[in-house]
Design a protein around this motif. Structure first.
Motif, PDB file in Angstrom:
ATOM      1  N   ALA A  79       0.832  -1.216   0.000  1.00  0.00           N
ATOM      2  CA  ALA A  79       0.000   0.000   0.000  1.00  0.00           C
ATOM      3  C   ALA A  79       0.861   1.260   0.000  1.00  0.00           C
ATOM      4  O   ALA A  79       0.519   2.256  -0.634  1.00  0.00           O
ATOM      5  N   LEU A  80       1.978   1.210   0.719  1.00  0.00           N
ATOM      6  CA  LEU A  80       2.779   2.420   0.895  1.00  0.00           C
ATOM      7  C   LEU A  80       4.004   2.478  -0.030  1.00  0.00           C
ATOM      8  O   LEU A  80       4.787   3.423   0.030  1.00  0.00           O
ATOM      9  N   GLY A  81       4.161   1.465  -0.887  1.00  0.00           N
ATOM     10  CA  GLY A  81       5.281   1.470  -1.832  1.00  0.00           C
ATOM     11  C   GLY A  81       6.632   1.287  -1.171  1.00  0.00           C
ATOM     12  O   GLY A  81       7.629   1.888  -1.582  1.00  0.00           O
ATOM     13  N   ILE A  82       6.685   0.455  -0.152  1.00  0.00           N
ATOM     14  CA  ILE A  82       7.951   0.215   0.557  1.00  0.00           C
ATOM     15  C   ILE A  82       8.638  -1.020  -0.041  1.00  0.00           C
ATOM     16  O   ILE A  82       8.016  -2.071  -0.201  1.00  0.00           O
ATOM     17  N   ASP A 464      12.178   4.458   5.592  1.00  0.00           N
ATOM     18  CA  ASP A 464      11.905   5.743   4.926  1.00  0.00           C
ATOM     19  C   ASP A 464      10.456   6.199   5.118  1.00  0.00           C
ATOM     20  O   ASP A 464      10.169   7.385   5.184  1.00  0.00           O
ATOM     21  N   LYS A 465       9.525   5.220   5.141  1.00  0.00           N
ATOM     22  CA  LYS A 465       8.101   5.607   5.208  1.00  0.00           C
ATOM     23  C   LYS A 465       7.509   5.246   6.563  1.00  0.00           C
ATOM     24  O   LYS A 465       6.321   4.956   6.672  1.00  0.00           O
ATOM     25  N   TRP A 466       8.318   5.238   7.592  1.00  0.00           N
ATOM     26  CA  TRP A 466       7.822   4.854   8.921  1.00  0.00           C
ATOM     27  C   TRP A 466       6.858   5.902   9.469  1.00  0.00           C
ATOM     28  O   TRP A 466       5.898   5.592  10.172  1.00  0.00           O
ATOM     29  N   ASP A 467       7.080   7.143   9.122  1.00  0.00           N
ATOM     30  CA  ASP A 467       6.273   8.241   9.672  1.00  0.00           C
ATOM     31  C   ASP A 467       4.950   8.377   8.899  1.00  0.00           C
ATOM     32  O   ASP A 467       4.952   8.692   7.703  1.00  0.00           O
ATOM     33  N   PRO A 468       3.790   8.175   9.587  1.00  0.00           N
ATOM     34  CA  PRO A 468       2.505   8.227   8.876  1.00  0.00           C
ATOM     35  C   PRO A 468       2.228   9.558   8.186  1.00  0.00           C
ATOM     36  O   PRO A 468       1.421   9.612   7.254  1.00  0.00           O
ATOM     37  N   SER A 469       2.889  10.645   8.626  1.00  0.00           N
ATOM     38  CA  SER A 469       2.617  11.924   7.962  1.00  0.00           C
ATOM     39  C   SER A 469       3.135  11.915   6.521  1.00  0.00           C
ATOM     40  O   SER A 469       2.781  12.781   5.725  1.00  0.00           O
ATOM     41  N   THR A 470       3.980  10.920   6.175  1.00  0.00           N
ATOM     42  CA  THR A 470       4.484  10.836   4.789  1.00  0.00           C
ATOM     43  C   THR A 470       3.556   9.979   3.917  1.00  0.00           C
ATOM     44  O   THR A 470       3.790   9.833   2.731  1.00  0.00           O
ATOM     45  N   TRP A 471       2.496   9.387   4.536  1.00  0.00           N
ATOM     46  CA  TRP A 471       1.635   8.465   3.780  1.00  0.00           C
ATOM     47  C   TRP A 471       0.556   9.250   3.017  1.00  0.00           C
ATOM     48  O   TRP A 471       0.143  10.332   3.458  1.00  0.00           O
ATOM     49  N   LYS A 473      -3.323  10.053   1.916  1.00  0.00           N
ATOM     50  CA  LYS A 473      -4.529  10.062   2.760  1.00  0.00           C
ATOM     51  C   LYS A 473      -5.251   8.721   2.699  1.00  0.00           C
ATOM     52  O   LYS A 473      -5.800   8.239   3.669  1.00  0.00           O
ATOM     53  N   GLU A 474      -5.197   8.098   1.529  1.00  0.00           N
ATOM     54  CA  GLU A 474      -5.844   6.786   1.368  1.00  0.00           C
ATOM     55  C   GLU A 474      -4.946   5.895   0.520  1.00  0.00           C
ATOM     56  O   GLU A 474      -4.354   6.359  -0.461  1.00  0.00           O
ATOM     57  N   ALA A 475      -4.826   4.634   0.902  1.00  0.00           N
ATOM     58  CA  ALA A 475      -3.996   3.698   0.126  1.00  0.00           C
ATOM     59  C   ALA A 475      -4.561   2.297   0.290  1.00  0.00           C
ATOM     60  O   ALA A 475      -5.173   1.969   1.304  1.00  0.00           O
ATOM     61  N   LYS A 476      -4.309   1.463  -0.741  1.00  0.00           N
ATOM     62  CA  LYS A 476      -4.777   0.077  -0.681  1.00  0.00           C
ATOM     63  C   LYS A 476      -3.601  -0.835  -0.976  1.00  0.00           C
ATOM     64  O   LYS A 476      -2.756  -0.517  -1.836  1.00  0.00           O
ATOM     65  N   GLY A 477      -3.545  -1.980  -0.307  1.00  0.00           N
ATOM     66  CA  GLY A 477      -2.447  -2.903  -0.570  1.00  0.00           C
ATOM     67  C   GLY A 477      -2.884  -4.339  -0.456  1.00  0.00           C
ATOM     68  O   GLY A 477      -3.871  -4.656   0.222  1.00  0.00           O
ATOM     69  N   VAL A 478      -2.139  -5.212  -1.141  1.00  0.00           N
ATOM     70  CA  VAL A 478      -2.363  -6.653  -0.984  1.00  0.00           C
ATOM     71  C   VAL A 478      -1.022  -7.298  -0.638  1.00  0.00           C
ATOM     72  O   VAL A 478       0.001  -6.964  -1.229  1.00  0.00           O
ATOM     73  N   GLY A 479      -1.053  -8.160   0.349  1.00  0.00           N
ATOM     74  CA  GLY A 479       0.146  -8.916   0.728  1.00  0.00           C
ATOM     75  C   GLY A 479      -0.075 -10.364   0.350  1.00  0.00           C
ATOM     76  O   GLY A 479      -0.954 -11.022   0.909  1.00  0.00           O
ATOM     77  N   ILE A 480       0.675 -10.828  -0.640  1.00  0.00           N
ATOM     78  CA  ILE A 480       0.496 -12.236  -1.023  1.00  0.00           C
ATOM     79  C   ILE A 480       1.580 -13.079  -0.386  1.00  0.00           C
ATOM     80  O   ILE A 480       2.646 -12.596  -0.017  1.00  0.00           O
TER      81      ILE A 480
END
Ligand code: NFE
Length: 578
Positions: A79-82, A464-471, A473-480
């Protein structure tokens, strides 16, 4: 007229699965698969910090103790592109390979073998002949006549005391049990050894994840810092010990599990024509990336779909397709806001826990209505079998060298055609074959990790993306993930830094689900049709096929119903037989 029998629970551990089967002229003509536990962990994580969700959802199960955590962190990372560092990918892969090896060995000996092995026949075995048999198939050192004599005496004491303990329940003396006494003694000896052995392999998780069950993970990588000189970090001693554990496990797999599997299978070749699902649809998401999750070609486990048993064509899976993966609730004890007939893609998925179905005790389920707490997942509207057989078939069909070599060699050893894989025997054999591969791959990942460390790369996490203020507002992800029992997917919708929706579609959800709105059976149900039953009061044949999938209802529904009090019941014609 068909007789309906009930086996509840049919699982040895791992949550409660109920099978109702109709038997006519000595064969199963209809079957229904039901979970009597509710699904609710998804509700528990709503509103929580996505970085914490793995720790909750991992508790869905104590058997596949890592896979839900990894699927969860992958969903958040997706979801966050990590992108995680290579060392973290390797550490996760090593944890997973240890999980497959542990899980499959435990399944073979402790959850499945007693469907084929008659413990009481051990008393007829000649320890010297057992030793000769064991030495003819393996160089495993614990194979002397004295060793098998000791094991026989242990079992004799159990039987004479009348307290069979872990062997109290079984289809002992059943005519479908075909092993010679010596093969039974060898298998029971290794059943006991595997109980001891399993406490070693889990140490891989404690080294890389701090503990087992339920090792620790972190979104962005792994929380185990590499520092070869620090007592608290992943240091030289721990890395050396890790290598020893992986090598010892590989030895156990190749010298104990696989020779036993082939020896037992050779007496049950007729099961190469029983227990295949009539649909012959197989799905694998793929896993064990060697060059990033986005690079599917780098996976050790293949991805794709086989339809109608046609291994000449592999279909691709599109996770974002709203009509691709969907879950239905037509025959499950849940409601959807928009009605019970349509399917929902998991990003739009709903888990409604206001259950209004029957309360135990009940004699039979009304299978014309809802009859399970498992939902019904479909890919493009089709039922899919997931698990080791799906992975092995798809890897074989794709011509992946590891799979082709091993499958061809094993079919030649057992002298059975490739079509024998579409069966109960094929499922059990495929699990063994992939254990050989995953054990070997675990050592490869370990060597790659050492090479990286020697080259000075000690990075374990990308924060790099640990801080939620960098996320966003809305994101979707799938973990396979490929869990031991098959394709696993976790789906997250993140809004304003919190978990707005969460769905888990688990391997046993695919395999154990009830019928869909079109009336199509799911893999357990379809696989039972046509199974010969010698004695409906002792339906070991049903256990063989269902156990060949390695059911885990704890995973499939994620939470126990506090009212689900029935613990053990086998009913025949309304009469409680056991
Ligand atoms: Ni509870 Fe699991 C596995 C998952 S369920 S064991 O493997 O995910 O099918």
């Amino acid at each position: 007229m068909a007789n309906r029998i009930v086996i509840d629970p049919i699982t040895r551990i791992e949550g409660h699965l109920r099978i109702e089967a109709e038997i006519q002229n000595g064969k199963v003509v209809n079957a229904y698969s039901s979970s009597t536990m509710i699904r609710g962990i998804e509700k528990i994580v709503e509103g929580r910090d996505p970085r914490d969700v793995w720790a909750f959802v991992q508790r869905a199960c104590g058997v596949c103790t890592t896979v839900h955590a990894i699927a969860s962190i992958r969903a958040v990372e997706n979801a966050l592109g990590i992108v995680v560092p290579q060392n973290a990918e390797l550490a996760r892969n090593i944890i997973l390979t240890a999980q497959y090896v542990h899980d499959h060995v435990v399944h073979f000996y402790h959850l499945h073998a007693l469907d084929w092995v008659d413990v009481t026949k051990v008393l007829d075995a000649d320890p010297a002949k057992t030793s000769a048999l064991a030495q003819s198939i393996s160089s495993w050192p614990k194979s002397s006549p004295g060793y098998f004599s000791d094991i026989k005496n242990r079992i004799k004491k159990f039987v004479e005391s009348g307290q069979l303990g872990i062997f109290a329940n079984g289809y002992w003396g059943h005519p479908a049990m075909k092993l010679p006494a010596e093969a039974n003694l060898m298998a029971v000896a290794h059943y006991l050894e595997a109980l001891e052995w399993q406490k070693e392999i889990v140490k891989v998780h404690t080294i890389l994840g701090g503990k087992n069950p339920h090792p620790h993970f972190v979104v962005g990588g792994m929380g185990s810092p590499i520092n070869v000189e620090d007592a608290g970090g992943l240091n030289t001693d721990k890395l050396a010990y890790l290598g020893k554990l992986l090598k010892d496990a590989d030895t156990f797999v190749n010298q104990v599990y696989i020779p036993d599997l082939l020896a037992i299978a050779s007496f049950y070749k007729d099961w190469g024509a029983i227990g295949g699902s009539s649909y012959k649809n197989f799905l694998s998401f793929g896993d064990l990336p060697t060059n990033g999750l986005s690079n599917k070609d780098s996976y050790k486990f293949p991805s794709g779909v086989i339809l109608n048993g046609d291994i000449s064509k592999i279909h691709e899976i599109d996770f974002t397709d709203a009509n691709g993966i969907q879950e239905f609730v037509k025959n499950s004890w849940y409601n959807y806001k928009g009605g019970k007939d349509k399917g929902l893609h998991p990003w739009m998925g709903e888990t409604d826990i206001n259950y209004t179905g029957p309360k135990p005790p009940y004699d039979m389920l009304d299978v014309n209505k809802e009859y399970s707490f498992v939902k019904t997942p479909r890919w493009q509207g089709k039922p899919m079998e997931v698990g080791p057989l799906a992975r092995v078939l798809i890897g074989y069909a794709k011509g992946m060298t590891d799979y082709k070599d091993l499958v061809d060699a094993t079919l030649a050893k057992l002298n059975v055609p490739v079509t024998a894989l579409f069966s109960t025997l094929g499922r059990t054999a495929a699990r063994g074959l992939e254990t050989v591969l995953t054990s070997k791959w675990g050592l490869e990942f370990y060597n790659s990790l050492l090479t990286n460390i020697r080259n000075g790369d000690t990075k374990m996490a990308n924060m790099d993306k640990w801080d939620p203020s960098t996320w966003p507002k809305e994101a979707k992800g799938v973990g396979i993930q490929e869990a031991p029992r098959g394709g696993l997917s976790h789906w997250i919708v993140i809004k304003d830094g919190k978990t707005a929706n969460y769905q888990m579609i688990v391997p046993t959800t695919w395999n154990a689900s009830p019928r869909d709105p079109q009336g199509q059976m799911s893999p357990y149900e379809a696989a039972l049709i046509g199974t010969p039953i010698a004695d409906p009061k002792n339906p070991v044949e049903i256990l063989r096929t269902i156990h060949s999938f390695d059911p885990c209802l704890a995973c499939a529904v994620h939470l126990y119903d506090e009212n689900g009090k029935i613990l053990s019941q086998i009913q025949v014609d309304g009469v409680c037989a056991v």
